[in-house]
Design an enzyme around this catalytic site. Structure first.
Site, PDB file in Angstrom:
ATOM      1  CG  ASN A 111      -1.946  -1.160   1.114  1.00  0.00           C
ATOM      2  OD1 ASN A 111      -2.039  -1.827   0.079  1.00  0.00           O
ATOM      3  ND2 ASN A 111      -2.673  -1.408   2.190  1.00  0.00           N
ATOM      4  CB  THR A 156     -16.088  38.589 -30.464  1.00  0.00           C
ATOM      5  OG1 THR A 156     -16.817  39.487 -31.296  1.00  0.00           O
ATOM      6  CG2 THR A 156     -14.935  39.356 -29.818  1.00  0.00           C
ATOM      7  CG  HIS A 157     -20.038  36.514 -31.079  1.00  0.00           C
ATOM      8  ND1 HIS A 157     -20.896  36.043 -30.120  1.00  0.00           N
ATOM      9  CD2 HIS A 157     -19.658  37.746 -30.659  1.00  0.00           C
ATOM     10  CE1 HIS A 157     -21.056  36.952 -29.173  1.00  0.00           C
ATOM     11  NE2 HIS A 157     -20.311  37.998 -29.465  1.00  0.00           N
ATOM     12  CB  SER A 278      -7.728  12.381 -48.949  1.00  0.00           C
ATOM     13  OG  SER A 278      -8.686  11.540 -49.570  1.00  0.00           O
ATOM     14  CE  LYS A 284     -10.008  16.295 -47.655  1.00  0.00           C
ATOM     15  NZ  LYS A 284     -10.836  17.215 -46.892  1.00  0.00           N
ATOM     16  CG  ASN A 286      -7.415  15.793 -44.696  1.00  0.00           C
ATOM     17  OD1 ASN A 286      -7.989  16.744 -45.217  1.00  0.00           O
ATOM     18  ND2 ASN A 286      -7.576  14.543 -45.095  1.00  0.00           N
ATOM     19  CD  GLU A 291      -8.922  16.803 -38.594  1.00  0.00           C
ATOM     20  OE1 GLU A 291      -8.028  16.619 -39.435  1.00  0.00           O
ATOM     21  OE2 GLU A 291     -10.066  16.341 -38.713  1.00  0.00           O
ATOM     22  CE1 TYR A 318      -4.370   0.223  -2.714  1.00  0.00           C
ATOM     23  CE2 TYR A 318      -5.327  -1.823  -1.922  1.00  0.00           C
ATOM     24  CZ  TYR A 318      -4.779  -1.072  -2.944  1.00  0.00           C
ATOM     25  OH  TYR A 318      -4.648  -1.624  -4.188  1.00  0.00           O
ATOM     26  CE  LYS A 326      -0.934   1.398  -9.497  1.00  0.00           C
ATOM     27  NZ  LYS A 326      -2.262   1.231  -8.875  1.00  0.00           N
TER      28      LYS A 326
HETATM   29  N1  ARG Z   1      -1.491  -3.432  -7.323  1.00  0.00           N
HETATM   30  C1  ARG Z   1      -1.988  -2.742  -6.187  1.00  0.00           C
HETATM   31  C2  ARG Z   1      -2.470  -1.332  -6.554  1.00  0.00           C
HETATM   32  O1  ARG Z   1      -2.200  -0.924  -7.623  1.00  0.00           O
HETATM   33  C3  ARG Z   1      -0.920  -2.650  -5.161  1.00  0.00           C
HETATM   34  C4  ARG Z   1      -1.397  -2.532  -3.754  1.00  0.00           C
HETATM   35  C5  ARG Z   1      -2.068  -3.757  -3.344  1.00  0.00           C
HETATM   36  N2  ARG Z   1      -2.283  -3.794  -1.952  1.00  0.00           N
HETATM   37  C6  ARG Z   1      -3.126  -4.689  -1.424  1.00  0.00           C
HETATM   38  N3  ARG Z   1      -3.246  -4.684  -0.159  1.00  0.00           N
HETATM   39  N4  ARG Z   1      -3.806  -5.502  -2.153  1.00  0.00           N
HETATM   40  O2  ARG Z   1      -3.129  -0.662  -5.824  1.00  0.00           O
END
Ligand code: ARG
Length: 461
Positions: A111, A156-157, A278, A284, A286, A291, A318, A326
């Site tokens: 954690n 503007t606009h 294109s 073209k 582009n 974009e 946690y 992630k």
């Molecule tokens: N892979 C876990 C995460 O991204 C790591 C921490 C996991 N801790 C646990 N007590 N299961 O959060």
């Protein structure tokens, strides 16, 4: 049990579905570098505090270095059964050095480990963004200096409003990016505290030195509360927020690039390097890069939403929910990095077409405000009345299908008989921009100075 890390009390291996929903190695392996740095700092601290032996710490550190080498060479074999990057690395360490590897996890939990890794990873991104944004600002300011007096319509606009200069328009984005960099720097300040040693949630009974690991890893200080350390992701939210705001700015610029590069506008030419053709229409060209920059903000803003929703209502400390922090963050940071790089490339390469801009700047009675201002200044009309008189003159010009400066003095005097031929001097777009010399205004002199100041400032960074 296949999982030697926590399998002690388990009789059966996890179901395949459990593994599928639980596994994070495919995406968290990109924190391997941070994980190894954190583990090395932790092991060295444990030894310095006499919690593990110096020999063991040395074996751990050398083993981790070898693992880093394997990862860099693409030789490291990640295992899904080992769930995440933390356990993959520790398990490989065990294979390599045996028993001492088992001492690394003393006074630590995944954690605090994952919180530390994630902070380190995001911090590195923020630092890279700062350089990239500085480069984009530099490209903009350099172009602005070259085009301090290049007249274009201001809108503007999206309707022609008043003439401005191209340099002034570009410098608007330099200012926005300066605030964006400030937001990232601000997020970094709060992010830069080290959770390592908070352990699972309550701290540890071992006599660890959290200040030492914090310092080794370049943090300003350790986090103050162990529960908070392992259970907040506000640093990621703040970074995503800064990225979202900056990407929003850049999406507006991207939109302008798309518009300006149409044959109908023709204000700029994009380089071959940042356009595509294109497969069916040979003529073209582009603006795909622009974009995509315009579009990427969607997923960046969505990542902010996504993480906010993951965190909402999570009790301390946690919860595994937080593993969902992630993928979206990485995706957003990857996208953001690309957007900034692509924008810088487009700006460096783009060629404005001053003649087209100039012609457009004069269209749409864009100096009508200058005429109204002249009536205030020279005839002492109240601005509201001057506005009215000017409107009538514009209507005359519209009826005749000519620009304001192509009306005759008689035609103007038919609306307001005190107008003199001196009025014609304020009707050109050159005089219009030149007169806007108030602080922060578009006068070429202002723009040239501000652009030069920015270039100089950015070059000493
Ligand atoms: N892979 C876990 C995460 O991204 C790591 C921490 C996991 N801790 C646990 N007590 N299961 O959060």
């Amino acid at each position: 049990n296949a999982n030697r890390m926590w399998g002690g009390r388990f009789q059966m291996s996890p179901s395949e579905i459990m593994e599928d929903i639980n596994v994070s190695i495919e995406f968290d392996k990109r924190m391997a570098f941070e994980d190894i740095a954190g583990s090395k700092a932790h092991a060295a601290m444990l030894a310095a505090q006499g919690i593990i032996g110096a020999e063991d710490a040395k074996a751990i550190s050398e083993g981790l270095d070898r693992i880093l080498g394997e990862i860099e060479r693409g030789e490291f074999e990640y295992s899904r059964a080992l769930e995440d990057v933390h356990m993959n690395i520790e398990s490989r360490l065990k294979e390599m050095i045996g028993e001492p590897a088992g001492r690394l996890h003393t006074a630590r939990s995944r954690n605090d480990q994952v919180a530390t890794d994630f902070r380190l990873y995001i911090r590195a991104c923020i630092d890279a963004f700062d350089v990239a944004l500085r480069n984009l600002q530099h490209a903009l300011a350099t172009k602005a200096a070259a085009h301090a007096g290049t007249i274009m319509p201001g809108f503007t606009h999206l309707q022609p409003a008043q003439p401005v200069t191209f340099g002034h328009h570009l410098l608007a984005y330099v200012e926005m990016l300066a605030r964006d960099r400030g937001r990232f720097a601000d997020a970094r300040k709060r992010l830069n505290e080290c959770p390592l040693g908070a352990a699972a949630l309550a701290g540890t009974s071992f006599p660890i030195d959290r200040h030492a690991t914090a310092e080794t890893l370049g943090f300003d200080r350790p986090t103050a509360n162990s529960l908070d350390s392992v259970s907040d992701r506000d640093f990621a939210l703040e970074t995503l927020s800064a990225a979202t705001i900056c990407a929003l700015h850049l999406s507006r610029f991207a939109e302008e690039i798309v518009i300006w590069s149409t044959p109908q506008f023709g204000f700029i030419k994009l380089s071959d390097r940042f356009t595509t053709g294109s497969s069916i229409m040979p003529q073209k060209r582009n603006p795909d890069a622009a974009e995509l920059c315009r579009a990427k903000v969607g997923r960046i803003a969505a990542a902010l939403q996504s993480l906010a929703m993951v965190m909402k209502g999570l009790p301390l400390a946690y919860s595994k929910d937080m593993q969902e922090d992630k993928e979206v963050t990485f995706d957003a940071l990857d996208s953001f990095r690309l957007v900034v790089a692509a924008m810088a490339g487009m700006v460096e390469d783009m060629e404005p077409v001053p003649a087209t801009m100039h012609a457009a700047a004069g269209a749409g009675y864009s100096t009508a405000t200058d005429l109204a201002d002249w009536l205030v200044r020279e005839l002492n009309l109240p601005f509201r009345q001057a506005h009215h008189v000017t409107g009538a003159i514009v209507a005359t010009a519209e009826r005749r299908g000519v620009a304001l400066e192509n009306l005759t003095l008689d035609e103007m005097q038919a609306v307001e008989n005190r107008i003199t031929k001196a009025v014609f001097s304020v009707l050109s777009v050159e005089n219009s921009v030149k007169s806007r010399s108030s602080y922060g205004g578009t006068a070429p002199q202002n723009v040239a100075k501000t652009a030069a100041d920015w270039v100089a400032r950015l070059e000493t960074e």
